[in-house]
Design a protein around this motif. Structure first.
Motif, PDB file in Angstrom:
ATOM      1  N   VAL A  77       0.676   0.117   2.667  1.00  0.00           N
ATOM      2  CA  VAL A  77       1.676   0.712   1.782  1.00  0.00           C
ATOM      3  C   VAL A  77       2.579   1.679   2.531  1.00  0.00           C
ATOM      4  N   SER A  78       3.819   1.746   2.062  1.00  0.00           N
ATOM      5  CA  SER A  78       4.821   2.649   2.640  1.00  0.00           C
ATOM      6  C   SER A  78       4.580   4.053   2.099  1.00  0.00           C
ATOM      7  N   PRO A  79       5.279   5.080   2.637  1.00  0.00           N
ATOM      8  CA  PRO A  79       5.129   6.438   2.085  1.00  0.00           C
ATOM      9  C   PRO A  79       5.502   6.501   0.596  1.00  0.00           C
ATOM     10  N   GLN A  80       6.271   5.547   0.094  1.00  0.00           N
ATOM     11  CA  GLN A  80       6.626   5.493  -1.338  1.00  0.00           C
ATOM     12  C   GLN A  80       5.587   4.714  -2.143  1.00  0.00           C
ATOM     13  N   ASN A  81       4.450   4.391  -1.529  1.00  0.00           N
ATOM     14  CA  ASN A  81       3.364   3.650  -2.185  1.00  0.00           C
ATOM     15  C   ASN A  81       3.752   2.219  -2.528  1.00  0.00           C
ATOM     16  N   ALA A  82       4.703   1.645  -1.831  1.00  0.00           N
ATOM     17  CA  ALA A  82       5.077   0.254  -2.075  1.00  0.00           C
ATOM     18  C   ALA A  82       4.413  -0.620  -1.018  1.00  0.00           C
ATOM     19  N   SER A  83       4.031  -1.814  -1.442  1.00  0.00           N
ATOM     20  CA  SER A  83       3.458  -2.791  -0.526  1.00  0.00           C
ATOM     21  C   SER A  83       4.466  -3.065   0.584  1.00  0.00           C
ATOM     22  N   THR A  84       4.007  -3.140   1.806  1.00  0.00           N
ATOM     23  CA  THR A  84       4.947  -3.372   2.899  1.00  0.00           C
ATOM     24  C   THR A  84       4.340  -4.313   3.925  1.00  0.00           C
ATOM     25  N   GLY A  85       5.190  -5.055   4.597  1.00  0.00           N
ATOM     26  CA  GLY A  85       4.734  -5.980   5.637  1.00  0.00           C
ATOM     27  C   GLY A  85       4.056  -7.208   5.057  1.00  0.00           C
ATOM     28  N   SER A 117      12.251  -3.424   7.860  1.00  0.00           N
ATOM     29  CA  SER A 117      12.971  -2.244   7.365  1.00  0.00           C
ATOM     30  C   SER A 117      12.452  -0.980   8.040  1.00  0.00           C
ATOM     31  N   ASN A 118      13.282   0.044   7.982  1.00  0.00           N
ATOM     32  CA  ASN A 118      13.014   1.280   8.709  1.00  0.00           C
ATOM     33  C   ASN A 118      12.214   2.262   7.850  1.00  0.00           C
ATOM     34  N   ILE A 119      10.907   2.222   7.953  1.00  0.00           N
ATOM     35  CA  ILE A 119      10.093   3.220   7.262  1.00  0.00           C
ATOM     36  C   ILE A 119       9.399   4.077   8.317  1.00  0.00           C
ATOM     37  N   SER A 120       9.028   5.307   7.940  1.00  0.00           N
ATOM     38  CA  SER A 120       8.539   6.251   8.946  1.00  0.00           C
ATOM     39  C   SER A 120       7.071   6.031   9.287  1.00  0.00           C
ATOM     40  N   SER A 121       6.296   5.543   8.331  1.00  0.00           N
ATOM     41  CA  SER A 121       4.865   5.368   8.583  1.00  0.00           C
ATOM     42  C   SER A 121       4.323   4.349   7.598  1.00  0.00           C
ATOM     43  N   VAL A 122       3.097   3.925   7.845  1.00  0.00           N
ATOM     44  CA  VAL A 122       2.443   3.008   6.915  1.00  0.00           C
ATOM     45  C   VAL A 122       0.988   3.443   6.767  1.00  0.00           C
ATOM     46  N   GLU A 123       0.482   3.305   5.549  1.00  0.00           N
ATOM     47  CA  GLU A 123      -0.928   3.601   5.306  1.00  0.00           C
ATOM     48  C   GLU A 123      -1.668   2.274   5.155  1.00  0.00           C
ATOM     49  N   ILE A 124      -2.651   2.065   6.021  1.00  0.00           N
ATOM     50  CA  ILE A 124      -3.498   0.875   5.925  1.00  0.00           C
ATOM     51  C   ILE A 124      -4.733   1.291   5.125  1.00  0.00           C
ATOM     52  N   ARG A 125      -5.022   0.549   4.058  1.00  0.00           N
ATOM     53  CA  ARG A 125      -6.207   0.828   3.235  1.00  0.00           C
ATOM     54  C   ARG A 125      -7.190  -0.319   3.418  1.00  0.00           C
ATOM     55  N   ALA A 126      -8.413   0.017   3.750  1.00  0.00           N
ATOM     56  CA  ALA A 126      -9.439  -1.006   3.912  1.00  0.00           C
ATOM     57  C   ALA A 126     -10.553  -0.748   2.920  1.00  0.00           C
ATOM     58  N   TYR A 127     -11.040  -1.813   2.297  1.00  0.00           N
ATOM     59  CA  TYR A 127     -12.117  -1.716   1.317  1.00  0.00           C
ATOM     60  C   TYR A 127     -13.267  -2.590   1.780  1.00  0.00           C
ATOM     61  N   ILE A 128     -14.492  -2.088   1.611  1.00  0.00           N
ATOM     62  CA  ILE A 128     -15.681  -2.908   1.849  1.00  0.00           C
ATOM     63  C   ILE A 128     -16.291  -3.166   0.480  1.00  0.00           C
ATOM     64  N   VAL A 129     -16.459  -4.441   0.133  1.00  0.00           N
ATOM     65  CA  VAL A 129     -17.004  -4.803  -1.177  1.00  0.00           C
ATOM     66  C   VAL A 129     -18.434  -5.312  -0.978  1.00  0.00           C
ATOM     67  N   PHE A 130     -19.356  -4.796  -1.797  1.00  0.00           N
ATOM     68  CA  PHE A 130     -20.767  -5.142  -1.667  1.00  0.00           C
ATOM     69  C   PHE A 130     -21.173  -6.189  -2.695  1.00  0.00           C
ATOM     70  N   ALA A 131     -22.366  -6.722  -2.496  1.00  0.00           N
ATOM     71  CA  ALA A 131     -22.881  -7.778  -3.370  1.00  0.00           C
ATOM     72  C   ALA A 131     -22.924  -7.342  -4.836  1.00  0.00           C
ATOM     73  N   ASP A 132     -23.144  -6.068  -5.105  1.00  0.00           N
ATOM     74  CA  ASP A 132     -23.181  -5.605  -6.489  1.00  0.00           C
ATOM     75  C   ASP A 132     -21.773  -5.276  -7.013  1.00  0.00           C
ATOM     76  N   ARG A 133     -20.746  -5.638  -6.218  1.00  0.00           N
ATOM     77  CA  ARG A 133     -19.320  -5.455  -6.556  1.00  0.00           C
ATOM     78  C   ARG A 133     -18.883  -4.007  -6.549  1.00  0.00           C
ATOM     79  N   SER A 134     -19.697  -3.122  -6.013  1.00  0.00           N
ATOM     80  CA  SER A 134     -19.196  -1.779  -5.770  1.00  0.00           C
ATOM     81  C   SER A 134     -18.399  -1.837  -4.473  1.00  0.00           C
ATOM     82  N   ALA A 135     -17.588  -0.830  -4.222  1.00  0.00           N
ATOM     83  CA  ALA A 135     -16.751  -0.856  -3.033  1.00  0.00           C
ATOM     84  C   ALA A 135     -16.547   0.539  -2.482  1.00  0.00           C
ATOM     85  N   VAL A 136     -16.281   0.612  -1.204  1.00  0.00           N
ATOM     86  CA  VAL A 136     -15.899   1.873  -0.569  1.00  0.00           C
ATOM     87  C   VAL A 136     -14.594   1.624   0.173  1.00  0.00           C
TER      88      VAL A 136
END
Ligand SMILES: *[C@@H]1O[C@H](CO)[C@@H](O)[C@H](O)[C@H]1NC(C)=O
Ligand SMILES: *[C@@H]1O[C@H](CO)[C@@H](O)[C@H](O)[C@H]1NC(C)=O
Ligand SMILES: *[C@@H]1O[C@H](CO)[C@@H](O)[C@H](O)[C@H]1NC(C)=O
Ligand SMILES: *[C@@H]1O[C@H](CO)[C@@H](O)[C@H](O)[C@H]1NC(C)=O
Ligand SMILES: *[C@@H]1O[C@H](CO)[C@@H](O)[C@H](O)[C@H]1NC(C)=O
Ligand SMILES: *[C@@H]1O[C@H](CO)[C@@H](O)[C@H](O)[C@H]1NC(C)=O
Ligand SMILES: *[C@@H]1O[C@H](CO)[C@@H](O)[C@H](O)[C@H]1NC(C)=O
Ligand SMILES: *[C@@H]1O[C@H](CO)[C@@H](O)[C@H](O)[C@H]1NC(C)=O
Ligand SMILES: *[C@@H]1O[C@H](CO)[C@@H](O)[C@H](O)[C@H]1NC(C)=O
Length: 186
Positions: A77-85, A117-136
């Motif tokens: 996501v971009s600094p504006q919280n929009a999906s990017t790339g 496009s010219n954005i200043s930074s990007v936030e990569i979010r990674a999730y680990i999903v477990f067998a019980d469907r909980s996630a971190v």
């Protein structure tokens, strides 16, 4: 509780057929994710437009954890919280407008190409999903490299900007001094 049980039953039946989840389920896994301290690495590490990054998740928790990993999810996501790339993966989902890459447990890495496009930074979010469907989840922010390349590579981006802003500060103080000095001399 009944709804929860039928969801569990649905998921159990779901594991017998392919795919093991629906689009809505994937997006639901994101909702209650707790922040965690695993490792996301990217190569390269600085943000640049129109560049392909290899994003790797390293789960450095104990293998004996009570829940097993079933999937990894990735977002950018971009600094504006929009999906990017663009995630270069076979399986993707649009979760609240954010492009979400779905990896199975055997895939711990994916390629992502930043937008032109010219954005200043990007936030990569990674999730680990477990067998019980909980996630971190964990996030990492890629910022543009500073143009100072003469500093040692161990210098963090933060201290680079501190160095730059302090020399700017010195320049600001020096300018009136120079003016005063030149007035005195003339
Ligand atoms: C996260 O893990 C790293 C090393 O694995 C450690 O240095 C750091 O203190 C941890 N942070 C938190 C908030 O637990
Ligand atoms: C993006 O990168 C690709 C491959 O490196 C190149 O062909 C393309 O022209 C670039 N696009 C822009 C808008 O810079
Ligand atoms: C992993 O297991 C070791 C020993 O079994 C323990 O000392 C350590 O605290 C555990 N780490 C986590 C993150 O659970
Ligand atoms: C996790 O996976 C291992 C090996 O596949 C299995 O022996 C274990 O029972 C699983 N644990 C849970 C909680 O699913
Ligand atoms: C982006 O989302 C985060 C958390 O979801 C929020 O703290 C932040 O204010 C949002 N930023 C913008 C520009 O909407
Ligand atoms: C993703 O979903 C949102 C609504 O949740 C929609 O506005 C957007 O156009 C969708 N994006 C794509 C690429 O399908
Ligand atoms: C994981 O995904 C890869 C690539 O799509 C596929 O080859 C592999 O069979 C999948 N593994 C499982 C356990 O679904
Ligand atoms: C990422 O892209 C490179 C170059 O195209 C390719 O060799 C590599 O297998 C890709 N990795 C993944 C995890 O898709
Ligand atoms: C990108 O943005 C920065 C600051 O926002 C600006 O200085 C630079 O000229 C922009 N570059 C392009 C190619 O638009």
């Amino acid at each position: 509780m009944a709804a929860f049980l039928s969801l569990v039953q649905l998921l159990f039946i779901g594991t017998l057929i392919v795919p093991a989840y629906t689009a809505t389920e994937v997006c639901d896994w994101l909702l209650n994710a707790a922040e965690s301290n695993f490792t996301i690495s990217t190569s390269p590490t600085a943000y640049q437009a129109n560049t392909t990054y290899l994003v790797t998740i390293t789960d450095n928790r104990n293998a004996s954890d009570s829940t097993n990993v079933t999937n990894y999810l990735l977002q950018a996501v971009s600094p504006q919280n929009a999906s990017t790339g663009e995630w270069e993966v076979a399986d993707k989902e649009n979760c609240s407008g954010i492009d979400t890459a779905i990896l199975n447990v055997t895939q711990q890495a994916a390629n992502w190409t930043s937008s032109v496009s010219n954005i200043s930074s990007v936030e990569i979010r990674a999730y680990i999903v477990f067998a019980d469907r909980s996630a971190v989840f964990k996030t990492v922010t890629l910022s543009k490299a500073t143009e100072t390349t003469t500093l040692p590579s161990s210098t963090t981006p933060n201290s680079v900007s501190v160095v730059q802003s302090s020399s700017f500060f010195i320049a600001v103080i020096q300018l009136p001094l120079l003016l005063v000095t030149s007035k005195l001399l003339s």
